[in-house]
Design a protein around this motif. Structure first.
Motif, short mmCIF file in Angstrom:
data_model
loop_
_atom_site.label_atom_id
_atom_site.label_comp_id
_atom_site.label_asym_id
_atom_site.label_seq_id
_atom_site.Cartn_x
_atom_site.Cartn_y
_atom_site.Cartn_z
N THR A 15 0.84 -1.20 0.00
CA THR A 15 0.00 0.00 0.00
C THR A 15 0.87 1.25 0.00
O THR A 15 0.61 2.20 -0.75
CB THR A 15 -0.96 0.00 1.21
OG1 THR A 15 -1.81 -1.14 1.11
CG2 THR A 15 -1.80 1.26 1.26
N LEU A 16 1.90 1.27 0.82
CA LEU A 16 2.80 2.42 0.89
C LEU A 16 3.49 2.66 -0.46
O LEU A 16 3.56 3.81 -0.92
CB LEU A 16 3.84 2.22 2.00
CG LEU A 16 4.82 3.36 2.21
CD1 LEU A 16 4.09 4.64 2.58
CD2 LEU A 16 5.80 2.98 3.31
N LYS A 17 3.94 1.61 -1.09
CA LYS A 17 4.61 1.74 -2.39
C LYS A 17 3.65 2.31 -3.44
O LYS A 17 4.00 3.23 -4.18
CB LYS A 17 5.14 0.37 -2.83
CG LYS A 17 5.90 0.41 -4.13
CD LYS A 17 6.44 -0.96 -4.48
CE LYS A 17 7.19 -0.92 -5.80
NZ LYS A 17 7.70 -2.24 -6.17
N ALA A 18 2.43 1.77 -3.49
CA ALA A 18 1.44 2.26 -4.46
C ALA A 18 1.01 3.68 -4.15
O ALA A 18 0.85 4.51 -5.05
CB ALA A 18 0.23 1.32 -4.49
N PHE A 19 0.82 3.99 -2.86
CA PHE A 19 0.41 5.33 -2.45
C PHE A 19 1.47 6.36 -2.82
O PHE A 19 1.15 7.45 -3.30
CB PHE A 19 0.16 5.36 -0.93
CG PHE A 19 -0.19 6.71 -0.39
CD1 PHE A 19 -1.47 7.22 -0.55
CD2 PHE A 19 0.75 7.48 0.27
CE1 PHE A 19 -1.81 8.48 -0.06
CE2 PHE A 19 0.43 8.73 0.77
CZ PHE A 19 -0.85 9.23 0.61
N SER A 20 2.74 6.02 -2.64
CA SER A 20 3.81 6.98 -2.93
C SER A 20 3.89 7.33 -4.42
O SER A 20 4.44 8.37 -4.77
CB SER A 20 5.15 6.45 -2.43
OG SER A 20 5.52 5.29 -3.14
N LYS A 21 3.33 6.50 -5.28
CA LYS A 21 3.35 6.77 -6.73
C LYS A 21 2.20 7.67 -7.18
O LYS A 21 2.19 8.12 -8.31
CB LYS A 21 3.28 5.46 -7.50
CG LYS A 21 4.54 4.62 -7.34
CD LYS A 21 4.42 3.31 -8.10
CE LYS A 21 5.68 2.48 -7.92
NZ LYS A 21 5.58 1.19 -8.61
N LEU A 22 1.24 7.94 -6.27
CA LEU A 22 0.11 8.80 -6.63
C LEU A 22 0.53 10.26 -6.71
O LEU A 22 1.48 10.68 -6.03
CB LEU A 22 -1.01 8.66 -5.59
CG LEU A 22 -1.69 7.30 -5.46
CD1 LEU A 22 -2.69 7.33 -4.30
CD2 LEU A 22 -2.37 6.90 -6.75
N SER A 23 -0.21 11.04 -7.49
CA SER A 23 0.03 12.48 -7.52
C SER A 23 -0.39 13.09 -6.18
O SER A 23 -1.11 12.45 -5.40
CB SER A 23 -0.79 13.13 -8.65
OG SER A 23 -2.17 13.06 -8.33
N ASN A 24 0.02 14.30 -5.91
CA ASN A 24 -0.33 14.95 -4.64
C ASN A 24 -1.84 15.09 -4.48
O ASN A 24 -2.37 14.90 -3.39
CB ASN A 24 0.36 16.30 -4.50
CG ASN A 24 1.83 16.16 -4.19
OD1 ASN A 24 2.26 15.12 -3.71
ND2 ASN A 24 2.61 17.18 -4.49
N LEU A 25 -2.54 15.43 -5.56
CA LEU A 25 -3.99 15.55 -5.50
C LEU A 25 -4.63 14.20 -5.16
O LEU A 25 -5.50 14.11 -4.30
CB LEU A 25 -4.56 16.08 -6.82
CG LEU A 25 -6.10 16.15 -6.89
CD1 LEU A 25 -6.66 17.07 -5.80
CD2 LEU A 25 -6.55 16.59 -8.26
N ARG A 26 -4.17 13.14 -5.82
CA ARG A 26 -4.71 11.80 -5.54
C ARG A 26 -4.37 11.34 -4.12
O ARG A 26 -5.17 10.68 -3.49
CB ARG A 26 -4.23 10.79 -6.57
CG ARG A 26 -4.96 10.96 -7.88
CD ARG A 26 -4.68 9.81 -8.80
NE ARG A 26 -5.63 9.89 -9.91
CZ ARG A 26 -5.98 8.85 -10.63
NH1 ARG A 26 -5.47 7.67 -10.37
NH2 ARG A 26 -6.83 9.00 -11.61
N LYS A 27 -3.20 11.70 -3.62
CA LYS A 27 -2.86 11.36 -2.23
C LYS A 27 -3.83 12.04 -1.27
O LYS A 27 -4.31 11.42 -0.31
CB LYS A 27 -1.42 11.80 -1.90
CG LYS A 27 -0.36 10.92 -2.50
CD LYS A 27 1.02 11.43 -2.18
CE LYS A 27 2.08 10.59 -2.83
NZ LYS A 27 3.44 11.10 -2.60
N TYR A 28 -4.14 13.30 -1.53
CA TYR A 28 -5.08 14.04 -0.70
C TYR A 28 -6.46 13.36 -0.72
O TYR A 28 -7.08 13.12 0.32
CB TYR A 28 -5.18 15.49 -1.16
CG TYR A 28 -6.23 16.28 -0.43
CD1 TYR A 28 -5.99 16.79 0.84
CD2 TYR A 28 -7.48 16.50 -1.01
CE1 TYR A 28 -6.97 17.49 1.52
CE2 TYR A 28 -8.46 17.21 -0.34
CZ TYR A 28 -8.20 17.71 0.92
OH TYR A 28 -9.17 18.40 1.60
N ILE A 29 -6.94 13.02 -1.92
CA ILE A 29 -8.25 12.37 -2.07
C ILE A 29 -8.23 10.99 -1.41
O ILE A 29 -9.18 10.60 -0.73
CB ILE A 29 -8.65 12.28 -3.55
CG1 ILE A 29 -8.90 13.68 -4.10
CG2 ILE A 29 -9.88 11.40 -3.74
CD1 ILE A 29 -9.04 13.75 -5.62
#
Length: 182
Positions: A15-29
């Motif tokens: 989950t951490l690996k996949a989350f770190s690849k998200l854009s900042n907007l997607r991380k926020y959402i």
């Protein structure tokens, strides 16, 4: 991210690996959706089927999906057995965050169900907004029922959520499975 780092599990690392690849907007959402009480409450399913398994993913909203899976496996030999496994998984941007599983293994003889020989329940939770644990599990001659308690770790999710998950099968390998919010 720190919470995921401290979990020391394969699921948290993925989950951490996949989350770190998200854009900042997607991380926020993503983080907003983790705290969405109604999204976790919607993690439900009522299914029934035959000797084959089942897989279906349904969208909850634009970013959350709920996958429903039933697997049926058989073993042969002196004491043939059938295992029915039922899993419901919530994903955000296709990243699994919560997965509830119950299973029951039973023996059959001459086309009749003899007894459940193994059963259990497990949760895989990489949602830091909830602490989820089994509060009870009960085996019957046809299957298993588990009680789940999701206690909030952050105030924004509100009060706790209780769920019940079950899977039951017959010698003819028909099954019923359900995960409901109490």
């Amino acid at each position: 991210m720190a919470w995921l780092n401290n979990q020391h599990t394969d699921a948290a690392a993925a989950t951490l690996k996949a989350f770190s690849k998200l854009s900042n907007l997607r991380k926020y959402i993503f983080l907003q959706q983790l705290q969405n009480r109604s999204a976790y409450a919607a993690l439900q399913a009522q299914l029934k089927g035959g000797p084959k398994g089942f897989h279906k993913t349904v969208p909850y909203n634009k970013v959350i999906s709920i996958a429903r899976d039933v697997a049926v496996t058989k073993t042969r030999g002196k004491k043939p057995a059938t295992t029915v496994t039922f899993t419901v998984t919530q994903t955000i941007y296709n990243i699994p965050v919560t997965s509830h599983t119950v299973w029951a293994t039973y023996q059959t003889a001459k086309g009749k169900q003899v007894k459940v020989t193994d059963s259990g329940a497990r949760v895989t939770n990489t949602n830091g907004a909830y602490a989820i644990k089994a509060t009870g599990s009960e085996s019957t001659h046809t299957g298993v029922t588990a009680q789940w308690h999701a206690a909030p770790r952050v105030a924004s999710v509100g009060k706790a959520i209780d769920k019940q998950q079950s899977v039951a099968a017959t010698a003819s390998v028909t099954w019923k499975a359900g995960l409901t919010t109490n």
